[in-house]
Design an enzyme around this catalytic site. Structure first.
Site, PDB file in Angstrom:
ATOM      1  CD  GLU A  67      -3.326   7.261 -14.256  1.00  0.00           C
ATOM      2  OE1 GLU A  67      -4.057   6.247 -13.725  1.00  0.00           O
ATOM      3  OE2 GLU A  67      -1.938   7.149 -14.964  1.00  0.00           O
ATOM      4  NE  ARG A 119      -4.961   3.053  -9.001  1.00  0.00           N
ATOM      5  CZ  ARG A 119      -4.808   3.875 -10.219  1.00  0.00           C
ATOM      6  NH1 ARG A 119      -2.949   3.903  -9.909  1.00  0.00           N
ATOM      7  NH2 ARG A 119      -4.940   4.522 -10.543  1.00  0.00           N
ATOM      8  CG  HIS A 165      -4.164  -0.790 -17.054  1.00  0.00           C
ATOM      9  ND1 HIS A 165      -2.667  -0.802 -17.291  1.00  0.00           N
ATOM     10  CD2 HIS A 165      -4.288  -0.395 -15.273  1.00  0.00           C
ATOM     11  CE1 HIS A 165      -2.372  -0.225 -15.902  1.00  0.00           C
ATOM     12  NE2 HIS A 165      -2.795  -0.357 -15.132  1.00  0.00           N
TER      13      HIS A 165
END
Length: 134
Positions: A90, A101, A125
């Protein structure tokens, strides 16, 4: 068989032999649906500029701005095709205005991080993915 006492109630538990003779197909995992083909596609032009920059960094091998970039992605959500641990990595896609982030990531598949077999973009996410069109 032993009776099982529960207060004033006595029950006898019986397990049928047929429960243990489940056909072999039912015991084996079903063939994995090729999740990659089922995912929506995002083209290079549709990606945010930050995702295109992250992808170029992946191909260059870095340097990456975040410590977690390039770490193993576990695919716990099982939205990507099932592969052995370590197959996915990732990378953070910066989110303008975010103090951390953010929620955007690029997840790439393959043995050689600089030569990904496929990449997937998520802006929520890991709640959903889109396959990056080659």
């Amino acid at each position: 068989m032993q009776p099982v006492a529960r207060g004033a109630l006595v029950a006898t538990v019986t397990i049928s032999a047929s429960v243990w003779s489940v056909p072999a197909l039912a015991r084996e995992p079903l063939p994995a649906v090729e999740a990659e083909a089922a995912l929506p596609v995002v083209t290079w032009a549709e990606l945010p500029s930050q995702a295109r920059k992250t992808y170029r960094l992946i191909l260059a091998g870095g340097p990456f701005p975040y410590e977690k970039d390039g770490t193993v992605f576990g695919n716990r959500e099982r939205l990507l095709p099932r592969k052995p641990r370590g197959h996915y990595r990732e990378y953070t896609v910066p989110t303008p205005g975010s103090r951390d982030r953010g929620a955007r990531r690029m997840v790439c598949a393959g043995e050689v991080p600089k030569e990904p077999e496929a990449c997937f973009y998520t802006e929520d996410h890991y709640a959903s993915f889109r396959r990056v069109a080659p």
